[in-house]
Design a protein around this motif. Structure first.
Motif, mmCIF file in Angstrom:
data_model
loop_
_atom_site.group_PDB
_atom_site.id
_atom_site.type_symbol
_atom_site.label_atom_id
_atom_site.label_comp_id
_atom_site.label_asym_id
_atom_site.label_seq_id
_atom_site.Cartn_x
_atom_site.Cartn_y
_atom_site.Cartn_z
ATOM 1 N N VAL A 158 36.156 29.051 47.347
ATOM 2 C CA VAL A 158 36.452 30.085 48.345
ATOM 3 C C VAL A 158 37.796 30.739 48.016
ATOM 4 C CG1 VAL A 158 37.140 30.412 50.751
ATOM 5 C CG2 VAL A 158 35.057 29.175 50.215
ATOM 6 N N GLN A 159 38.762 29.925 47.609
ATOM 7 C CA GLN A 159 40.098 30.466 47.307
ATOM 8 C C GLN A 159 40.013 31.525 46.202
ATOM 9 O OE1 GLN A 159 39.518 27.190 47.657
ATOM 10 N NE2 GLN A 159 40.947 26.479 49.224
ATOM 11 N N ALA A 160 39.168 31.247 45.170
ATOM 12 C CA ALA A 160 39.027 32.190 44.054
ATOM 13 C C ALA A 160 38.472 33.521 44.554
ATOM 14 C CB ALA A 160 38.101 31.593 42.992
ATOM 15 N N SER A 161 37.472 33.454 45.421
ATOM 16 C CA SER A 161 36.862 34.686 45.928
ATOM 17 C C SER A 161 37.827 35.432 46.851
ATOM 18 C CB SER A 161 35.553 34.374 46.655
ATOM 19 O OG SER A 161 34.640 33.750 45.762
ATOM 20 N N ASN A 183 33.469 55.190 42.296
ATOM 21 C CA ASN A 183 32.216 54.815 42.957
ATOM 22 C C ASN A 183 31.522 53.619 42.290
ATOM 23 O OD1 ASN A 183 31.651 56.502 40.745
ATOM 24 N ND2 ASN A 183 29.601 56.897 41.521
ATOM 25 N N VAL A 184 32.058 53.153 41.147
ATOM 26 C CA VAL A 184 31.442 52.012 40.455
ATOM 27 C C VAL A 184 32.526 51.033 40.019
ATOM 28 C CG1 VAL A 184 29.949 51.276 38.545
ATOM 29 C CG2 VAL A 184 29.643 53.541 39.518
ATOM 30 N N TRP A 185 32.201 49.740 40.144
ATOM 31 C CA TRP A 185 33.103 48.672 39.678
ATOM 32 C C TRP A 185 32.295 47.820 38.708
ATOM 33 C CZ3 TRP A 185 38.011 46.736 41.754
ATOM 34 C CH2 TRP A 185 38.342 45.438 41.345
ATOM 35 N N LEU A 186 32.843 47.574 37.522
ATOM 36 C CA LEU A 186 32.143 46.746 36.532
ATOM 37 C C LEU A 186 33.034 45.576 36.128
ATOM 38 C CD1 LEU A 186 30.767 49.320 33.965
ATOM 39 C CD2 LEU A 186 29.383 47.738 35.252
ATOM 40 N N GLN A 187 32.413 44.445 35.836
ATOM 41 C CA GLN A 187 33.196 43.279 35.405
ATOM 42 C C GLN A 187 32.294 42.235 34.744
ATOM 43 O OE1 GLN A 187 33.889 41.640 39.710
ATOM 44 N NE2 GLN A 187 33.707 39.914 38.300
ATOM 45 N N ALA A 188 32.896 41.359 33.979
ATOM 46 C CA ALA A 188 32.173 40.207 33.436
ATOM 47 C C ALA A 188 31.974 39.179 34.555
ATOM 48 C CB ALA A 188 32.975 39.583 32.301
ATOM 49 N N THR A 189 30.835 38.485 34.501
ATOM 50 C CA THR A 189 30.572 37.447 35.503
ATOM 51 C C THR A 189 30.183 36.136 34.823
ATOM 52 O OG1 THR A 189 30.082 38.680 37.518
ATOM 53 C CG2 THR A 189 28.737 36.787 37.122
ATOM 54 N N GLY A 190 30.855 35.055 35.256
ATOM 55 C CA GLY A 190 30.551 33.715 34.734
ATOM 56 C C GLY A 190 30.043 32.826 35.845
ATOM 57 N N THR A 191 30.985 32.252 36.621
ATOM 58 C CA THR A 191 30.563 31.428 37.774
ATOM 59 C C THR A 191 30.136 32.289 38.963
ATOM 60 O OG1 THR A 191 32.738 31.392 38.829
ATOM 61 C CG2 THR A 191 32.332 29.701 37.161
ATOM 62 N N THR A 192 30.500 33.549 38.961
ATOM 63 C CA THR A 192 30.262 34.556 40.020
ATOM 64 C C THR A 192 31.300 34.539 41.158
ATOM 65 O OG1 THR A 192 28.769 33.370 41.572
ATOM 66 C CG2 THR A 192 27.732 34.464 39.673
ATOM 67 N N ALA A 193 32.239 33.599 41.141
ATOM 68 C CA ALA A 193 33.192 33.518 42.261
ATOM 69 C C ALA A 193 34.096 34.760 42.328
ATOM 70 C CB ALA A 193 34.044 32.258 42.146
ATOM 71 N N THR A 194 34.426 35.311 41.158
ATOM 72 C CA THR A 194 35.265 36.513 41.142
ATOM 73 C C THR A 194 34.490 37.696 41.716
ATOM 74 O OG1 THR A 194 36.428 35.680 39.197
ATOM 75 C CG2 THR A 194 36.626 38.044 39.641
ATOM 76 N N GLN A 195 33.275 37.892 41.211
ATOM 77 C CA GLN A 195 32.456 39.011 41.714
ATOM 78 C C GLN A 195 32.200 38.867 43.214
ATOM 79 O OE1 GLN A 195 28.753 39.697 39.586
ATOM 80 N NE2 GLN A 195 28.164 41.337 40.985
ATOM 81 N N ALA A 196 32.027 37.630 43.672
ATOM 82 C CA ALA A 196 31.787 37.391 45.106
ATOM 83 C C ALA A 196 32.940 37.942 45.939
ATOM 84 C CB ALA A 196 31.617 35.892 45.361
ATOM 85 N N GLY A 197 34.168 37.689 45.492
ATOM 86 C CA GLY A 197 35.322 38.216 46.212
ATOM 87 C C GLY A 197 35.348 39.732 46.179
ATOM 88 N N ALA A 232 29.792 34.576 47.940
ATOM 89 C CA ALA A 232 30.182 35.745 48.746
ATOM 90 C C ALA A 232 30.104 35.403 50.237
ATOM 91 C CB ALA A 232 29.295 36.938 48.416
ATOM 92 N N ASN A 233 29.053 34.730 50.644
ATOM 93 C CA ASN A 233 28.908 34.440 52.078
ATOM 94 C C ASN A 233 29.906 33.377 52.553
ATOM 95 O OD1 ASN A 233 27.057 36.417 52.442
ATOM 96 N ND2 ASN A 233 25.264 35.079 52.286
ATOM 97 N N ARG A 234 30.223 32.421 51.670
ATOM 98 C CA ARG A 234 31.255 31.437 52.059
ATOM 99 C C ARG A 234 32.614 32.128 52.223
ATOM 100 N NH1 ARG A 234 28.091 28.084 48.983
ATOM 101 N NH2 ARG A 234 29.146 28.577 47.027
ATOM 102 N N ALA A 235 32.899 33.053 51.291
ATOM 103 C CA ALA A 235 34.185 33.774 51.386
ATOM 104 C C ALA A 235 34.190 34.665 52.622
ATOM 105 C CB ALA A 235 34.419 34.603 50.124
ATOM 106 N N ALA A 236 33.075 35.357 52.878
ATOM 107 C CA ALA A 236 32.991 36.256 54.040
ATOM 108 C C ALA A 236 33.211 35.449 55.326
ATOM 109 C CB ALA A 236 31.643 36.969 54.065
ATOM 110 N N GLU A 237 32.572 34.293 55.381
ATOM 111 C CA GLU A 237 32.709 33.456 56.582
ATOM 112 C C GLU A 237 34.153 32.976 56.750
ATOM 113 O OE1 GLU A 237 30.077 30.103 56.664
ATOM 114 O OE2 GLU A 237 30.897 29.423 58.579
ATOM 115 N N SER A 238 34.714 32.483 55.629
ATOM 116 C CA SER A 238 36.067 31.940 55.687
ATOM 117 C C SER A 238 37.076 33.011 56.112
ATOM 118 C CB SER A 238 36.431 31.367 54.311
ATOM 119 O OG SER A 238 37.784 31.050 54.249
ATOM 120 N N LEU A 239 36.842 34.256 55.651
ATOM 121 C CA LEU A 239 37.767 35.349 55.962
ATOM 122 C C LEU A 239 37.520 35.949 57.344
ATOM 123 C CD1 LEU A 239 37.760 37.045 52.463
ATOM 124 C CD2 LEU A 239 39.832 36.397 53.689
#
Ligand SMILES: Cc1ncc(COP(=O)(O)O)c(C=O)c1O
Length: 334
Positions: A158-161, A183-197, A232-239
């Motif tokens: 959650v902290q990472a996101s 209007n567009v954001w692009l990035q590499a995704t591995g664990t997905t925690a960054t993209q989730a944030g 994403a949903n864990r981060a959304a909830e936590s925030l």
């Protein structure tokens, strides 16, 4: 956003620059492209994990820990940045690494040793085996009188996101100051925690037209999408966010993986060379090279056009270049 409620240590250099890439954009015949320079987060030679470690190590310090333990592939950027963060905070550091490929004393492995971390090789990329080894290390460290803190593989938490929801706010503020609408954001995704944030931050900014595209560097889309929704949903909830996500609202492309994680494709090498020769910016052969090649291909296919304004998040990883000298030399005919 309730960012202030999370324990945090100020160990990275943020905000990072948001930089226009006019020569790269012209070379690919593409949209306006801005690069969010999270390769320049400072700590431990930069990268996305440094920004995340402000919150991850903040939690560790708040719990009174004095020994960080994490795991990853031999050339993991995450573990290198944990090693640097632990050094900066005066903590012990133990890195469980595997499998035994690319084990030369080069790139991130060399840096881990210089930062003073202890390396424990397990010869497997199996996540359960690596976690079992981390538990063993934690028990040993505890017996020696230290208080260990286990950081998940890739720092995925959650902290990472939360750190990347915050990065989107930082970037949107910069765009506003520059009077640019992306209007567009692009990035590499591995664990997905960054993209989730990032998706949480973008949704919070109330920009329903803002597309976030993650480019997988190893795993299949079907494996990654549920993880992305979960993070994403864990981060959304936590925030305390008033929204949640479903899989069909989020985008991950798997087209640029090639043979697998850590194996550079010809397109990845081409992207590294083009970015270096048009903008003087270095990409890496595991993450950003594959993702920027994805950007180039989406322009080529007409998915991204001159009407788009793209933010590309450079997540770092550059020290791995030195462990891929042979692939770069032969692939690019250097
Ligand atoms: C350089 C680089 N870019 C991107 C990523 C992917 O970030 P995440 O694991 O949060 O998807 C990583 C993860 O290790 C990384 O090291």
């Amino acid at each position: 956003m309730q960012i202030g409620k999370y324990p945090r240590v100020r160990i990275s250099t943020i905000p990072t620059p948001l930089e226009e890439l006019p020569r790269f954009s012209a070379a690919v015949g593409g949209p306006r492209i801005l690069m969010k320079r999270d390769d320049l987060t400072g700590l431990g030679m930069g990268g996305n994990k440094a920004r995340q470690l402000e919150f991850i190590m903040g939690e560790a310090v708040a719990r009174g820990s004095d020994a960080a333990i994490t795991c990853g592939a031999g050339q993991s950027n995450h573990v290198r940045q944990v090693a640097a963060a632990a050094a900066k905070l005066g903590m012990k550091c133990y890195l469980v690494l595997g499998p035994a490929v690319k084990t030369e004393m080069q790139g991130n492995i060399l840096l881990n040793r210089i930062y003073g971390a202890e390396l424990i090789w397990v010869d497997t990329n199996d996540i359960d085996a690596q976690y079992a080894e981390m538990e063993k290390v934690a028990a040993k460290v505890e017996k020696e009188g230290f208080k260990p803190y286990i950081i998940p593989r890739g720092g995925a938490s959650v902290q990472a996101s939360v750190a990347y929801a915050n990065c989107v706010i930082e970037t949107m503020t910069q765009l506003n100051e520059m009077r640019i609408e992306a209007n567009v954001w692009l990035q590499a995704t591995g664990t997905t925690a960054t993209q989730a944030g990032v998706v949480v931050g973008a949704r919070w900014w109330l920009r329903p037209d803002f597309r976030v595209i993650g480019l997988s560097v190893g795993r299949k889309r079907v494996d990654l999408l549920p993880k992305l929704v979960g993070h994403a949903n864990r981060a959304a909830e936590s925030l305390g966010a008033p929204f949640r996500f479903e899989e069909d609202q989020l985008t991950i492309l798997e087209d640029y993986v090639g043979e697998g994680y850590g194996v550079p494709t010809p397109g990845c090498l081409e992207a590294i060379q083009l970015m270096a020769r048009t903008e003087g910016i270095m990409l890496d052969p595991v993450y950003s090279g594959k993702a920027v090649y994805g950007l180039m291909d989406l322009v080529e296919k007409g998915v991204l056009t001159k009407d788009d304004t793209v933010v590309y998040l450079h997540t770092g990883g550059v020290p791995a270049v030195f462990a891929y000298d042979k692939e770069l030399v032969s692939g690019l005919g250097l």
